[in-house]
Design a protein around this motif. Structure first.
Motif, PDB file in Angstrom:
ATOM      1  N   GLY A 462       0.825  -1.216   0.000  1.00 23.73           N
ATOM      2  CA  GLY A 462       0.000   0.000   0.000  1.00 23.73           C
ATOM      3  C   GLY A 462       0.851   1.254   0.000  1.00 23.73           C
ATOM      4  O   GLY A 462       1.916   1.304  -0.608  1.00 23.73           O
ATOM      5  N   THR A 463       0.389   2.290   0.753  1.00 21.91           N
ATOM      6  CA  THR A 463       1.140   3.542   0.787  1.00 21.91           C
ATOM      7  C   THR A 463       2.449   3.389   1.556  1.00 21.91           C
ATOM      8  O   THR A 463       3.274   4.301   1.564  1.00 21.91           O
ATOM      9  CB  THR A 463       0.306   4.683   1.423  1.00 21.91           C
ATOM     10  OG1 THR A 463      -0.166   4.220   2.692  1.00 21.91           O
ATOM     11  CG2 THR A 463      -0.874   5.062   0.545  1.00 21.91           C
ATOM     12  N   GLY A 464       2.649   2.234   2.183  1.00 23.17           N
ATOM     13  CA  GLY A 464       3.920   1.941   2.852  1.00 23.17           C
ATOM     14  C   GLY A 464       5.088   1.903   1.877  1.00 23.17           C
ATOM     15  O   GLY A 464       6.252   1.893   2.280  1.00 23.17           O
ATOM     16  N   ARG A 490      -4.604  -4.360  -3.400  1.00 19.63           N
ATOM     17  CA  ARG A 490      -5.778  -5.190  -3.681  1.00 19.63           C
ATOM     18  C   ARG A 490      -5.809  -5.709  -5.102  1.00 19.63           C
ATOM     19  O   ARG A 490      -6.111  -6.867  -5.355  1.00 19.63           O
ATOM     20  CB  ARG A 490      -7.046  -4.387  -3.405  1.00 19.63           C
ATOM     21  CG  ARG A 490      -7.230  -4.125  -1.917  1.00 19.63           C
ATOM     22  CD  ARG A 490      -8.685  -3.992  -1.567  1.00 19.63           C
ATOM     23  NE  ARG A 490      -8.842  -3.899  -0.116  1.00 19.63           N
ATOM     24  CZ  ARG A 490     -10.021  -3.892   0.484  1.00 19.63           C
ATOM     25  NH1 ARG A 490     -11.120  -3.951  -0.227  1.00 19.63           N
ATOM     26  NH2 ARG A 490     -10.094  -3.820   1.785  1.00 19.63           N
ATOM     27  N   SER A 491      -5.512  -4.815  -6.061  1.00 22.03           N
ATOM     28  CA  SER A 491      -5.696  -5.212  -7.449  1.00 22.03           C
ATOM     29  C   SER A 491      -4.691  -4.521  -8.372  1.00 22.03           C
ATOM     30  O   SER A 491      -4.446  -3.320  -8.244  1.00 22.03           O
ATOM     31  CB  SER A 491      -7.120  -4.858  -7.889  1.00 22.03           C
ATOM     32  OG  SER A 491      -7.234  -4.976  -9.280  1.00 22.03           O
ATOM     33  N   PHE A 517      -1.249  -9.205  -5.251  1.00 24.49           N
ATOM     34  CA  PHE A 517      -2.523  -8.499  -5.463  1.00 24.49           C
ATOM     35  C   PHE A 517      -3.601  -9.322  -4.783  1.00 24.49           C
ATOM     36  O   PHE A 517      -4.048 -10.337  -5.323  1.00 24.49           O
ATOM     37  CB  PHE A 517      -2.794  -8.324  -6.959  1.00 24.49           C
ATOM     38  CG  PHE A 517      -1.675  -7.599  -7.681  1.00 24.49           C
ATOM     39  CD1 PHE A 517      -1.352  -6.287  -7.339  1.00 24.49           C
ATOM     40  CD2 PHE A 517      -0.931  -8.232  -8.665  1.00 24.49           C
ATOM     41  CE1 PHE A 517      -0.318  -5.623  -7.986  1.00 24.49           C
ATOM     42  CE2 PHE A 517       0.105  -7.580  -9.313  1.00 24.49           C
ATOM     43  CZ  PHE A 517       0.421  -6.269  -8.971  1.00 24.49           C
ATOM     44  N   SER A 518      -4.017  -8.891  -3.585  1.00 27.87           N
ATOM     45  CA  SER A 518      -4.807  -9.782  -2.726  1.00 27.87           C
ATOM     46  C   SER A 518      -6.141 -10.195  -3.333  1.00 27.87           C
ATOM     47  O   SER A 518      -6.598 -11.308  -3.117  1.00 27.87           O
ATOM     48  CB  SER A 518      -5.012  -9.143  -1.350  1.00 27.87           C
ATOM     49  OG  SER A 518      -5.754  -7.950  -1.476  1.00 27.87           O
ATOM     50  N   ARG A 519      -6.792  -9.313  -4.112  1.00 26.29           N
ATOM     51  CA  ARG A 519      -8.152  -9.635  -4.566  1.00 26.29           C
ATOM     52  C   ARG A 519      -8.236 -10.033  -6.046  1.00 26.29           C
ATOM     53  O   ARG A 519      -9.335 -10.116  -6.573  1.00 26.29           O
ATOM     54  CB  ARG A 519      -9.093  -8.429  -4.340  1.00 26.29           C
ATOM     55  CG  ARG A 519      -9.064  -7.831  -2.938  1.00 26.29           C
ATOM     56  CD  ARG A 519      -9.599  -8.789  -1.886  1.00 26.29           C
ATOM     57  NE  ARG A 519      -9.307  -8.347  -0.536  1.00 26.29           N
ATOM     58  CZ  ARG A 519     -10.126  -7.659   0.244  1.00 26.29           C
ATOM     59  NH1 ARG A 519     -11.295  -7.299  -0.206  1.00 26.29           N
ATOM     60  NH2 ARG A 519      -9.784  -7.318   1.461  1.00 26.29           N
ATOM     61  N   ASP A 520      -7.096 -10.235  -6.694  1.00 27.74           N
ATOM     62  CA  ASP A 520      -7.156 -10.534  -8.134  1.00 27.74           C
ATOM     63  C   ASP A 520      -7.351 -12.019  -8.433  1.00 27.74           C
ATOM     64  O   ASP A 520      -7.347 -12.430  -9.593  1.00 27.74           O
ATOM     65  CB  ASP A 520      -5.890 -10.020  -8.848  1.00 27.74           C
ATOM     66  CG  ASP A 520      -5.969  -8.513  -9.105  1.00 27.74           C
ATOM     67  OD1 ASP A 520      -7.038  -7.932  -8.836  1.00 27.74           O
ATOM     68  OD2 ASP A 520      -4.965  -7.937  -9.555  1.00 27.74           O
ATOM     69  N   GLN A 521      -7.503 -12.847  -7.399  1.00 30.59           N
ATOM     70  CA  GLN A 521      -7.752 -14.281  -7.611  1.00 30.59           C
ATOM     71  C   GLN A 521      -8.609 -14.782  -6.460  1.00 30.59           C
ATOM     72  O   GLN A 521      -8.888 -14.031  -5.530  1.00 30.59           O
ATOM     73  CB  GLN A 521      -6.424 -15.059  -7.701  1.00 30.59           C
ATOM     74  CG  GLN A 521      -5.537 -14.998  -6.458  1.00 30.59           C
ATOM     75  CD  GLN A 521      -4.820 -13.666  -6.300  1.00 30.59           C
ATOM     76  OE1 GLN A 521      -4.168 -13.207  -7.216  1.00 30.59           O
ATOM     77  NE2 GLN A 521      -4.963 -13.038  -5.143  1.00 30.59           N
ATOM     78  N   TYR A 526      -0.999 -12.172   0.078  1.00 29.44           N
ATOM     79  CA  TYR A 526      -0.409 -10.982   0.697  1.00 29.44           C
ATOM     80  C   TYR A 526       1.114 -11.027   0.588  1.00 29.44           C
ATOM     81  O   TYR A 526       1.686 -12.059   0.252  1.00 29.44           O
ATOM     82  CB  TYR A 526      -0.818 -10.889   2.178  1.00 29.44           C
ATOM     83  CG  TYR A 526      -2.305 -10.727   2.373  1.00 29.44           C
ATOM     84  CD1 TYR A 526      -2.960  -9.573   1.926  1.00 29.44           C
ATOM     85  CD2 TYR A 526      -3.069 -11.723   2.984  1.00 29.44           C
ATOM     86  CE1 TYR A 526      -4.328  -9.415   2.095  1.00 29.44           C
ATOM     87  CE2 TYR A 526      -4.434 -11.565   3.155  1.00 29.44           C
ATOM     88  CZ  TYR A 526      -5.065 -10.414   2.713  1.00 29.44           C
ATOM     89  OH  TYR A 526      -6.417 -10.253   2.882  1.00 29.44           O
ATOM     90  N   VAL A 527       1.772  -9.904   0.936  1.00 34.64           N
ATOM     91  CA  VAL A 527       3.237  -9.855   0.810  1.00 34.64           C
ATOM     92  C   VAL A 527       3.917 -10.975   1.607  1.00 34.64           C
ATOM     93  O   VAL A 527       4.917 -11.527   1.150  1.00 34.64           O
ATOM     94  CB  VAL A 527       3.828  -8.482   1.230  1.00 34.64           C
ATOM     95  CG1 VAL A 527       3.608  -7.439   0.153  1.00 34.64           C
ATOM     96  CG2 VAL A 527       3.290  -8.017   2.561  1.00 34.64           C
ATOM     97  N   GLN A 528       3.352 -11.342   2.760  1.00 40.34           N
ATOM     98  CA  GLN A 528       4.026 -12.381   3.554  1.00 40.34           C
ATOM     99  C   GLN A 528       4.074 -13.724   2.811  1.00 40.34           C
ATOM    100  O   GLN A 528       5.009 -14.504   2.979  1.00 40.34           O
ATOM    101  CB  GLN A 528       3.396 -12.545   4.947  1.00 40.34           C
ATOM    102  CG  GLN A 528       1.921 -12.878   4.984  1.00 40.34           C
ATOM    103  CD  GLN A 528       1.068 -11.630   5.081  1.00 40.34           C
ATOM    104  OE1 GLN A 528       1.417 -10.613   4.481  1.00 40.34           O
ATOM    105  NE2 GLN A 528      -0.040 -11.685   5.813  1.00 40.34           N
TER     106      GLN A 528
END
Length: 553
Positions: A462-464, A490-491, A517-521, A526-528
């Motif tokens: 994100g903005t991080g 997210r996408s 991209f958490s919501r693209d599938q 997530y990054v972890q």
């Protein structure tokens, strides 16, 4: 009798180190208790206090918060350096009776580190500490007050034991208002408005909180897709001629303004004319706030000084209750001010994030009784906000860029809650005419390696990702190409910030990028998850090449 009390009793000094204003608020609360007990009292931030006087003080309360990784707040840094000088003689504070109250958050490993360390150092220097150090915890269900209330009771018992003549003093009743810190003197004549920017000091100083640089807003672009729920802005400032320098990891500070709607509503509720001009006079030996011009308009005071859109602290209700004449309103305000009423207050105020302005609207009778002189006691000052700088001077000279998510969310209240600074920034439109934002820069906590070959692994969802864009621009300009970035959002099509820039860096061989991209599938990624998948590469970089790892969220 009263005079003899003043002669024999000490002046209580309350010295605070505060980053966001909470410790200052607590210090002022202790001062009000002292005033009710007819004690001479003075409240100062630690850096505004002449620390050389400490050897001749008799009674001092220190109220200190802890910031970051166990660091002291900015407004006690000079005091801190002085106090830990090796050359200070042991026993130099043997005349001093003191008490230490720490404000912290137990979800951080260095919980209340500053208060604990101060306590230890004062003992070393021979001070007598009246009671165990108070360690208030923001994580407690009822917040810091769960510790502060009993600590204060104990503190006053110790003070009364030291100064028995205080026991005979009849304290002011809790519902009697204390005199205001300042009085307003309204001027009859209406002068033409002076432009803020004309007050810029001409001498070449590095901009700071007391002398910010009025920077021109160059662009303000939305970088999330219009269909995306979150509005995120990439904002650019022109800092030509400012003397501002920064490196990757540094932060920019700025103070937001209240919205025109809130300013208007506030003036209506308090029946104030926004164009009226006044000068301030301090009622005792405190200085008039340096940030307010003299004379000042009501509009300027409300727009850029009074924090009317924040969730009010308990002290707000304590002071309001002393003005209430309506029985129903007074009863409620007294309850919210009491230790027993804190759960009620949290339900009414903290959980739904109700603003001070909304509270005033809920207590119309009391608001109508409010005297303008008390405004600076009732409302804290708007605090500066900090943003990671998202650009490097090596890639963008004379420019400072930030990445800002506009804060907006729902609680049980009808109106959505909005972040003061992000909403204000998002509203600034350079297409509507020149916009200037007062800002200054502060050293950040992320430090990047000097050595050319030390790899850097950055995790910035994100903005991080903002400080890592600055770091990558800086490192690539210096020929440091061992860079790994994990980015998550997210996408790919909606909130993949700076995607074209990462692509160029990868093509040039300056960056290895892993995305989530958490919501693209179907299943969320997530990054972890990406970090786990690249374990082998990462371990090689860490174990064999001494890579540094950075995380920003």
């Amino acid at each position: 009798h009263f005079l003899s009390v003043i002669m024999t009793n000490p002046t209580l000094r309350i010295l605070y180190g505060s980053q966001t204003g909470t410790a200052q608020d607590v210090a002022q609360r202790i001062a009000r208790q002292a005033q009710r007990r007819q004690l001479q009292v003075q409240v100062l931030s630690l850096d505004n206090y002449n620390v050389a006087n400490l050897i001749s003080e008799s009674l001092v309360v220190f109220v200190c918060s802890t910031t970051g990784q166990g660091d002291p707040p900015d407004n006690m840094m000079n005091f801190w350096r002085f106090l830990f000088k090796k050359t200070l003689p042991v026993g130099s504070l043997s005349r001093l009776d003191c008490a230490i109250l720490g404000l912290g958050d137990s979800s951080y490993p260095k919980f209340n580190f500053v208060a604990k360390k101060l306590h230890k150092r004062l003992l070393q220097l021979g001070a007598s500490v009246l009671l165990p150090v108070g360690l208030a915890d923001d994580q407690h269900d009822l917040g810091s007050d769960a510790v502060i209330d009993p600590w204060l009771t104990s503190f006053w018992e110790k003070v009364f034991a030291l100064y028995p003549s205080l026991v005979d003093v009849v304290p002011l009743r809790e519902d009697e208002p204390l005199p205001p810190s300042y009085t307003f003197h309204f001027l009859d004549d209406v002068k033409e408005k002076t432009d803020d920017r004309l007050r810029i000091p001409m001498e070449k100083t590095v901009p700071s909180q007391s002398h910010p640089f009025f920077s021109r807003l160059v662009s303000n672009k939305r970088v999330t897709d219009m269909s995306h729920f979150q509005d995120v802005r990439h904002i650019e400032f022109d800092i030509t001629g400012s003397n501002i320098e920064f490196v990757a990891g540094d932060v920019v500070m700025m103070r937001p303004c209240n919205t025109p709607e809130d300013v208007q509503q506030f003036c209506q509720l308090l029946r104030l004319d926004p164009e009226a001009r006044f000068t301030l006079r301090a009622t005792d030996n405190t200085a008039v706030p340096a940030r307010l011009p003299q004379p000042c308009t009501v509009r300027h005071l409300v727009e850029s000084y009074l924090d009317v859109a924040a969730v009010p602290r308990r002290s707000f209700f304590e002071l309001l209750s002393t003005f209430a004449t309506n029985e129903l309103e007074q009863e409620k305000l007294v309850e919210f001010s009491s230790a027993a009423g804190q759960d009620e207050l949290h339900s009414y105020c903290n959980r739904p994030r109700r603003t001070a302005l909304e509270v005033l609207a809920d207590f119309p009778h009391t608001t109508a009784e409010l005297k303008v002189d008390y405004l600076l006691d009732l409302f804290p000052e708007i605090q500066p906000r900090s943003f990671s700088i998202a650009s490097s001077l090596q890639a963008h000279p004379h420019t400072l860029q930030i990445l800002v998510a506009v804060v907006c969310y729902k609680t049980k209240l009808y109106k959505p809650r909005r972040g003061l600074c992000s909403t204000w920034l998002a509203s600034l439109d350079p297409a509507q005419g020149e916009v200037y934002v007062p800002l200054w820069v502060k050293k950040g906590s992320l430090k990047f390696p000097k050595d050319k070959d030390t790899p850097v692994i950055m995790v910035g969802p994100g903005t991080g990702v903002a400080p890592f864009r600055s770091a990558l621009q800086e490192r690539i300009a210096e020929g440091k190409n061992a860079n790994v970035l994990f980015f998550g959002c997210r996408s790919e099509s909606k909130d993949f910030y700076f995607s074209s820039e990462w692509e160029e860096m990868m093509k040039a061989g300056h960056l290895t990028l892993f995305t989530a991209f958490s919501r693209d599938q179907e299943e969320k990624v997530y990054v972890q998850h990406r970090v786990r998948e690249t374990a082998e590469l990462l371990w090689d970089l860490i174990a064999n090449k001494s890579a540094n790892v950075y995380i920003a969220g």
